[in-house]
Design a protein around this motif. Structure first.
Motif, PDB file in Angstrom:
ATOM      1  N   VAL A   1       0.815  -1.217   0.000  1.00 39.34           N
ATOM      2  CA  VAL A   1       0.000   0.000   0.000  1.00 39.34           C
ATOM      3  C   VAL A   1       0.849   1.269   0.000  1.00 39.34           C
ATOM      4  O   VAL A   1       0.623   2.186  -0.799  1.00 39.34           O
ATOM      5  CB  VAL A   1      -0.978  -0.004   1.198  1.00 39.34           C
ATOM      6  CG1 VAL A   1      -1.692   1.333   1.334  1.00 39.34           C
ATOM      7  CG2 VAL A   1      -1.984  -1.126   1.053  1.00 39.34           C
ATOM      8  N   GLY A   2       1.838   1.351   0.889  1.00 40.24           N
ATOM      9  CA  GLY A   2       2.665   2.560   0.974  1.00 40.24           C
ATOM     10  C   GLY A   2       3.426   2.846  -0.301  1.00 40.24           C
ATOM     11  O   GLY A   2       3.484   3.987  -0.768  1.00 40.24           O
ATOM     12  N   GLU A   3       3.998   1.810  -0.894  1.00 36.74           N
ATOM     13  CA  GLU A   3       4.754   1.994  -2.129  1.00 36.74           C
ATOM     14  C   GLU A   3       3.822   2.318  -3.293  1.00 36.74           C
ATOM     15  O   GLU A   3       4.143   3.149  -4.146  1.00 36.74           O
ATOM     16  CB  GLU A   3       5.597   0.750  -2.440  1.00 36.74           C
ATOM     17  CG  GLU A   3       6.407   0.833  -3.713  1.00 36.74           C
ATOM     18  CD  GLU A   3       7.440   1.966  -3.749  1.00 36.74           C
ATOM     19  OE1 GLU A   3       7.947   2.255  -4.850  1.00 36.74           O
ATOM     20  OE2 GLU A   3       7.748   2.570  -2.696  1.00 36.74           O
ATOM     21  N   ALA A   4       2.662   1.681  -3.352  1.00 33.77           N
ATOM     22  CA  ALA A   4       1.696   1.992  -4.415  1.00 33.77           C
ATOM     23  C   ALA A   4       1.261   3.447  -4.310  1.00 33.77           C
ATOM     24  O   ALA A   4       1.184   4.158  -5.318  1.00 33.77           O
ATOM     25  CB  ALA A   4       0.491   1.055  -4.328  1.00 33.77           C
ATOM     26  N   TRP A   5       0.993   3.909  -3.093  1.00 26.31           N
ATOM     27  CA  TRP A   5       0.610   5.310  -2.870  1.00 26.31           C
ATOM     28  C   TRP A   5       1.702   6.244  -3.393  1.00 26.31           C
ATOM     29  O   TRP A   5       1.429   7.194  -4.105  1.00 26.31           O
ATOM     30  CB  TRP A   5       0.362   5.531  -1.380  1.00 26.31           C
ATOM     31  CG  TRP A   5       0.079   6.951  -1.007  1.00 26.31           C
ATOM     32  CD1 TRP A   5       0.973   7.866  -0.537  1.00 26.31           C
ATOM     33  CD2 TRP A   5      -1.178   7.621  -1.072  1.00 26.31           C
ATOM     34  NE1 TRP A   5       0.348   9.059  -0.304  1.00 26.31           N
ATOM     35  CE2 TRP A   5      -0.975   8.936  -0.614  1.00 26.31           C
ATOM     36  CE3 TRP A   5      -2.459   7.223  -1.462  1.00 26.31           C
ATOM     37  CZ2 TRP A   5      -2.008   9.863  -0.551  1.00 26.31           C
ATOM     38  CZ3 TRP A   5      -3.489   8.150  -1.384  1.00 26.31           C
ATOM     39  CH2 TRP A   5      -3.267   9.454  -0.938  1.00 26.31           C
ATOM     40  N   ARG A   6       2.945   5.948  -3.027  1.00 20.53           N
ATOM     41  CA  ARG A   6       4.062   6.793  -3.476  1.00 20.53           C
ATOM     42  C   ARG A   6       4.130   6.826  -4.990  1.00 20.53           C
ATOM     43  O   ARG A   6       4.263   7.897  -5.591  1.00 20.53           O
ATOM     44  CB  ARG A   6       5.382   6.290  -2.893  1.00 20.53           C
ATOM     45  CG  ARG A   6       6.576   7.206  -3.226  1.00 20.53           C
ATOM     46  CD  ARG A   6       7.902   6.540  -2.940  1.00 20.53           C
ATOM     47  NE  ARG A   6       8.190   5.436  -3.834  1.00 20.53           N
ATOM     48  CZ  ARG A   6       8.610   5.578  -5.106  1.00 20.53           C
ATOM     49  NH1 ARG A   6       8.762   6.770  -5.627  1.00 20.53           N
ATOM     50  NH2 ARG A   6       8.863   4.519  -5.846  1.00 20.53           N
ATOM     51  N   ARG A   7       4.052   5.662  -5.628  1.00 22.52           N
ATOM     52  CA  ARG A   7       4.171   5.598  -7.086  1.00 22.52           C
ATOM     53  C   ARG A   7       3.061   6.363  -7.786  1.00 22.52           C
ATOM     54  O   ARG A   7       3.273   6.918  -8.859  1.00 22.52           O
ATOM     55  CB  ARG A   7       4.165   4.143  -7.552  1.00 22.52           C
ATOM     56  CG  ARG A   7       5.415   3.390  -7.153  1.00 22.52           C
ATOM     57  CD  ARG A   7       5.397   1.978  -7.661  1.00 22.52           C
ATOM     58  NE  ARG A   7       6.535   1.217  -7.131  1.00 22.52           N
ATOM     59  CZ  ARG A   7       6.868   0.013  -7.557  1.00 22.52           C
ATOM     60  NH1 ARG A   7       6.157  -0.575  -8.508  1.00 22.52           N
ATOM     61  NH2 ARG A   7       7.904  -0.604  -7.032  1.00 22.52           N
ATOM     62  N   LEU A   8       1.883   6.414  -7.200  1.00 24.29           N
ATOM     63  CA  LEU A   8       0.744   7.083  -7.836  1.00 24.29           C
ATOM     64  C   LEU A   8       0.673   8.572  -7.524  1.00 24.29           C
ATOM     65  O   LEU A   8       0.041   9.318  -8.262  1.00 24.29           O
ATOM     66  CB  LEU A   8      -0.560   6.418  -7.411  1.00 24.29           C
ATOM     67  CG  LEU A   8      -0.773   5.011  -7.937  1.00 24.29           C
ATOM     68  CD1 LEU A   8      -1.925   4.342  -7.210  1.00 24.29           C
ATOM     69  CD2 LEU A   8      -1.005   5.020  -9.434  1.00 24.29           C
ATOM     70  N   THR A   9       1.296   9.015  -6.436  1.00 19.63           N
ATOM     71  CA  THR A   9       1.127  10.417  -6.030  1.00 19.63           C
ATOM     72  C   THR A   9       2.383  11.265  -6.184  1.00 19.63           C
ATOM     73  O   THR A   9       2.395  12.413  -5.740  1.00 19.63           O
ATOM     74  CB  THR A   9       0.601  10.506  -4.581  1.00 19.63           C
ATOM     75  OG1 THR A   9       1.535   9.890  -3.689  1.00 19.63           O
ATOM     76  CG2 THR A   9      -0.779   9.855  -4.462  1.00 19.63           C
TER      77      THR A   9
END
Length: 146
Positions: free
Chosen positions: A14-22
């Motif tokens: 979740v944390g890495e996906a959030w970073r990649r998208l934002t």
């Protein structure tokens, strides 16, 4: 207005996906003929304004957006971000939700409502179909790239 929703599951947490998208500038790496410039509040939170400039040569348009809601994932809670499109050519909003997925991965839900100036409402379903394809592809590519 064209409303569409894209779901993507990823092995990325979740944390890495959030970073990649934002990290907004990264979207230019996966959306053809587009450059992204953060013009205000580079931290990504509420009040951050960025502009997506799309097109070729003299046929370009700006799609300015402002972060209206910013809740990064924390303590098992999903991350949620709402963008408000402030342009004169493309208006509407986008929401990005990143929640826990299977096996420690994540599930991304991208909801967007957009209106393209000078395109008759008769074509909203076509606009929605094209946007769903473009953004679905972009989300998949952002999640795949470190």
């Amino acid at each position: 207005m064209a409303l569409f929703v894209v779901w993507r599951d990823s092995v990325v947490g979740v944390g890495e996906a959030w970073r990649r998208l934002t990290v907004w500038e990264r979207h230019a790496d996966v959306v053809p003929l587009t450059r992204i410039t953060v013009v205000e509040g580079g931290g990504g939170g509420v009040g951050t304004v960025f502009v997506a400039r799309s097109g070729v040569g003299g046929l370009t348009f700006d799609d300015p957006m402002e972060v209206a809601v910013w809740r990064p994932p924390a303590g098992g809670r999903a991350g949620f971000c709402r963008l408000v499109k402030q342009g004169s050519f493309v208006t509407g909003w986008a929401e990005i939700e990143v929640r826990p997925g299977a096996g420690g991965g994540s599930r991304v839900v991208w909801r967007e409502e957009l209106r393209v100036r000078w395109v008759p409402r008769l074509f909203d379903s076509l606009v929605g179909w094209v946007a769903r394809w473009v953004f679905g592809r972009a989300v998949r590519r952002l999640l795949a790239r470190p």
